[in-house]
Structures are given as C-alpha cells and as structure tokens.
Design an enzyme around this catalytic site. Structure first.
Site: not given
Length: 236
Positions: A56-57, A95, A125, A127, A193
């Site tokens: 998502d970066s 993501d 992925k 979070e 991270e």
C-alpha cells in the site's frame, strides 16, 4: 536487455509459502521487494527476488500521498494485476488497504477474495495484532495465505506516528505476545517494521514462521525494502 527477455537467474524454482518455510529452516535469507507495475515487477522477478510485495506504499510512491491511508481496494487490485502479469518465479503478496478489513471479519474475507480472484495474487498482508485475529481466521478458511505485520504499522500512522515501536520492556513483551498469536492463528510469515534489532532477532529465532524485517536489524530471516527507496528515487 531486449523486449521480452528475462534476466538470468539460477534460482528458477517457483516460490511458495512452503519454500519460504524451507528457507527459514535451512538459514537461507529471504529477499523481498515492492513493485506496483509490470515493468519493475519484471525486473525484480527476473533478478531472483523471492517475494514481491504489492504494498500500500503505492499510495506514497505512485500517487504522492503523505500516508498509505488513501489508497483503495480497487487501486490495490489494479497494481497487483500489473505485477502478477510480470512474474514467473516470485511469491506475490498484496497489502490489504486501510478500510478493507478493520473491525469486520466478513468484510476482510470479501476484500481478500476480491484481491485473489481479480489480481491473481498469491497471498495477502494485513497489519495489526489481536484486533485482527478474527479477520485472519476467516480469510484462512478460504484457503488464502496471510502474512502478518507488526511494529510500525503505516495504516495506523495517525495513532502511532512514524517512530520506532516496542522500545521499552512492556511494549516488547506485548509485541512478542502479538507475534506469537499471529503465528498460532496461521500466518505463514510476519513483517516486523521499525523495532529494536534485539527484539527482531529474538522473534526470528523463536518463531517457527519466517520473520521479514524492515528497519529491524540484520537478525531476521529476510529483509523487505521499498524499491523506490532502494533505487534512490524517493524525494528527501
């Protein structure tokens, strides 16, 4: 390199979640890079990178946003489609963006299924810790592999900020418990991270699943980097 030509790689075996487990068992380091488009993904895959993260970066790198929060599920599916079209060998992890899973396990499953069906990605992925366990369990019931993400979680930037996480003993124990819970829930790997290197090394040695670090020292089972940062393309 002529059009249509692949970079030569001696590591031609298709990467799966089981291959990553074997790499951890044998001590072989895992290489993971981001890609959001066909051309870069083709180069990254041809170079022999094990895992390509459609992160998502892309919200920052491709759209110029200050955070990852604005990117949508439709955007992520589009970028993942472009990457999957380029890949022969790497495991493609996508993501799940902000708003596609938080607080609603049924929504999480629906979002994950859309990613897998519409992009052809190989895993997702997600979070967070115990607050997303129900979502992970529901996604796993559909046979979709899930990679966890702890420490600095960019989708929570307005709550956590861009600062090192788990810097005191209480926070480190809490993160340890969350990592153990994600492993027990069924995540096939975990991204850590921006946490202290000593903690990341401990988790890598004690967890049975691969631990991929970013800003977490050299003691992890592998490293993930944003390709634009690695290439020096990110404005300072």
């Amino acid at each position: 390199m002529v059009p249509g030509e692949r970079l030569v790689s001696s590591r031609a075996k298709k990467v799966t979640t089981h291959v990553l487990q074997e790499m951890k068992r044998t001590g072989e380091k895992i290489a993971m890079l981001t890609a959001y488009d066909y051309s870069l993904a083709r180069l990254v895959d041809g170079a022999g990178v094990d895992v390509i993260l459609v992160g998502d970066s892309a919200s920052n790198v491709m759209a110029g946003n200050d955070t990852t929060v604005p990117i949508t599920l439709d955007h992520m599916i589009y970028h993942a489609q472009c990457v999957v079209n380029a890949v022969d060998r790497a495991l493609v992890v996508v993501d799940m963006p902000f708003g596609s899973y938080q607080g609603d396990s049924k929504l999480a499953l629906k979002s994950a299924i859309r990613i897998m069906k519409e992009s052809g990605g190989h895993a997702v992925k997600i979070e967070g810790g115990k607050e997303i366990v129900d979502s992970i369990k529901r996604i796993l019931t559909a046979g979709i592999p899930v990679m966890g993400h702890l420490g600095l979680t960019p989708q929570s930037v307005h709550q956590l900020g861009y600062r090192r996480q788990a810097t005191d003993p209480v926070a480190q124990e809490r993160l340890w418990q969350r990592a153990l819970e994600l492993e027990q829930t069924g995540c096939f790997a975990l991204v850590l991270e921006h946490v202290p290197a000593e903690l990341a090394t401990r988790l890598s040695s004690e967890l049975s699943v691969p631990v991929i670090g970013i800003g977490a020292g050299e003691g992890c089972d592998g490293q993930v980097r944003v390709s634009a940062d690695l290439l020096g393309l990110t404005p300072q």
